[in-house]
Design an enzyme around this catalytic site. Sequence first.
Site, PDB file in Angstrom:
ATOM      1  N   LYS A 133     -19.988  28.761 -28.601  1.00 34.42           N
ATOM      2  CA  LYS A 133     -20.272  28.140 -27.310  1.00 34.42           C
ATOM      3  C   LYS A 133     -19.416  28.685 -26.165  1.00 34.42           C
ATOM      4  O   LYS A 133     -18.229  28.914 -26.301  1.00 34.42           O
ATOM      5  CB  LYS A 133     -20.027  26.609 -27.390  1.00 34.42           C
ATOM      6  N   LYS A 187      -8.189   3.524   2.290  1.00 35.16           N
ATOM      7  CA  LYS A 187      -7.423   4.755   2.111  1.00 35.16           C
ATOM      8  C   LYS A 187      -7.700   5.484   0.813  1.00 35.16           C
ATOM      9  O   LYS A 187      -7.974   6.693   0.814  1.00 35.16           O
ATOM     10  CB  LYS A 187      -5.932   4.448   2.255  1.00 35.16           C
ATOM     11  N   THR A 212     -41.693  24.792  -8.514  1.00 34.69           N
ATOM     12  CA  THR A 212     -41.916  23.429  -8.019  1.00 34.69           C
ATOM     13  C   THR A 212     -42.165  22.608  -9.281  1.00 34.69           C
ATOM     14  O   THR A 212     -42.755  23.123 -10.242  1.00 34.69           O
ATOM     15  CB  THR A 212     -43.142  23.328  -7.079  1.00 34.69           C
ATOM     16  N   HIS A 213     -41.692  21.392  -9.301  1.00 35.89           N
ATOM     17  CA  HIS A 213     -41.793  20.556 -10.514  1.00 35.89           C
ATOM     18  C   HIS A 213     -41.126  21.228 -11.714  1.00 35.89           C
ATOM     19  O   HIS A 213     -41.493  20.958 -12.850  1.00 35.89           O
ATOM     20  CB  HIS A 213     -43.249  20.230 -10.851  1.00 35.89           C
ATOM     21  N   SER A 232       0.823  -1.217   0.000  1.00 29.61           N
ATOM     22  CA  SER A 232       0.000   0.000   0.000  1.00 29.61           C
ATOM     23  C   SER A 232       0.852   1.261   0.000  1.00 29.61           C
ATOM     24  O   SER A 232       0.331   2.367  -0.002  1.00 29.61           O
ATOM     25  CB  SER A 232      -0.926   0.006   1.223  1.00 29.61           C
ATOM     26  N   GLN A 285      -7.199  -2.060   4.493  1.00 34.95           N
ATOM     27  CA  GLN A 285      -6.215  -1.292   3.734  1.00 34.95           C
ATOM     28  C   GLN A 285      -6.891  -0.573   2.566  1.00 34.95           C
ATOM     29  O   GLN A 285      -6.381   0.428   2.070  1.00 34.95           O
ATOM     30  CB  GLN A 285      -5.108  -2.236   3.227  1.00 34.95           C
TER      31      GLN A 285
HETATM   32  N1  ARG Z   1      -1.158  -1.215   5.480  1.00 33.15           N
HETATM   33  C1  ARG Z   1      -2.041  -1.761   6.467  1.00 33.15           C
HETATM   34  C2  ARG Z   1      -3.415  -1.095   6.372  1.00 33.15           C
HETATM   35  O1  ARG Z   1      -3.547  -0.162   5.705  1.00 33.15           O
HETATM   36  C3  ARG Z   1      -1.466  -1.498   7.813  1.00 33.15           C
HETATM   37  C4  ARG Z   1      -1.937  -2.463   8.848  1.00 33.15           C
HETATM   38  C5  ARG Z   1      -1.406  -3.790   8.542  1.00 33.15           C
HETATM   39  N2  ARG Z   1      -1.686  -4.698   9.599  1.00 33.15           N
HETATM   40  C6  ARG Z   1      -1.541  -6.018   9.427  1.00 33.15           C
HETATM   41  N3  ARG Z   1      -1.815  -6.760  10.426  1.00 33.15           N
HETATM   42  N4  ARG Z   1      -1.252  -6.521   8.263  1.00 33.15           N
HETATM   43  O2  ARG Z   1      -4.349  -1.543   6.947  1.00 33.15           O
END
Ligand code: ARG
Length: 465
Positions: free
Chosen positions: A291, A333, A163-164, A31, A330
Amino acid sequence: MAGNPLDKKSQGWSALFSEPMDVLVQRYTASVGFDRRLARADIAGSLAHARMLAAQKVIAAQDLADIERGLEQVGEEIDSGRFEWKLELEDVHLNIEARLTQLVGDAGKRLHTGRSRNDQVATDIRLWLRGEIDAIAPLLVQLQKALLDVAAQHTDTVMPGFTHLQVAQPVSFAHHLLAYVEMFARDAERLADVRKRTNRLPLGAAALAGTSYPLDRDAVARELGFEALSENSLDAVSDRDFAIEFAAFASIAMVHVSRLAEEIVLWMSQNFGFIDLADRYCTGSSIMPQKRNPDVAELARGKSGRVIGHLMGLLTLMKGQPLTYNKDNQEDKEPLFDTVDTLAATLRIMAEMVGGIRVKPDAMRAAALKGYATATDLADHLVKEGVPFRDAHEVVAHAVKLALARGVDLAELPLAELRALHPSIGDDARDALTLEGSLNSRAVRGGTAPAQVRAQIERHRRRLG
Ligand code: ARG
């Protein structure tokens, strides 16, 4: 310096593993390509953890000094772009820890005492998100202020309220814009609420069950500015509801933005012609020279889709996970990062664009007149003369029919002809039928009467400071 076990991670996690990790697996599970964005939060969390470990005599004062010195250098290397991120070290946490150990030796290897990446990552995301929340809050204020500035100039500018999407009753342009101010004010309340639940410290939960080291979690929370602790270690490492809640807040805010954007697109089309946008917020066409397109508003509307998608993604990510931490997490993110980026960029540009709106009051007025927007006012006039509302409603339907046949506005029908429809129609009926008369009469709290709207603008300005 003693060997750094993290350097050998690609050969396996520990002596237990008898063959190196498959290259595809390494790529699939890493990651670091995206979670390096958490680096500053990771360093802050590690510093607080190390200081607490030293205060609790779990590590020596010298270890702490080494860790502080090492982490400072790691931070500088990352900020300057010199840091060498390694895919084989999987994520931001292991990359930083490995470099720290390279720099300061054994002290670096002591940092992870009483900690797991499970509580570490949960802490990092919360810290990072809290910072982003604090950066987004002022953007919501800016957008509200931009709307208020335009509104303040248009408390007497009449437009049709719909409205509408059919012309309904006259409202002022200011009143219309204040509806969005209310929406963004509620978004700001929601954001403040998300912050409270984000701002709790997971660190100390360790892998899942807590730890046998005498950690002082309160001290870590204080140092990192967390207002409370995650009170159950299993929950601390596993739930991401604060991220889901943030995505829900962001989705609602983006839906509000999207509605405003949609109206800007409509208002700017030739068919409405209510506003124009400054050239710098428009784009041209490569084939049609005439345009000028409201691309920014269209994109803002379109980008609501991806934010809502991230909310669905995060909910789905969580729903099947047994306690406690699973690697699924993970995947929280990238959607969270993109939600923050998309929302922040959109709020910023919408505030700018709203400031550049050029209003065309004549077109708004003409549209309000075209749609018999004051029909309700004639009915209200009759009701004030003692006619039951349902009867009044019927009389006015006839008046509209008559005006339609003549191709005139209600206010232009001769009084005698109006009276022929109902004898209770008084001399002052025509006043009620003007757009201004209609607007002024709606002086209930929250109504469109200019005096009321001006008071609302003042109230918002005081609130926003
Ligand atoms: N890169 C992992 C995440 O984003 C960190 C935690 C990893 N923990 C593990 N037990 N593999 O979640």
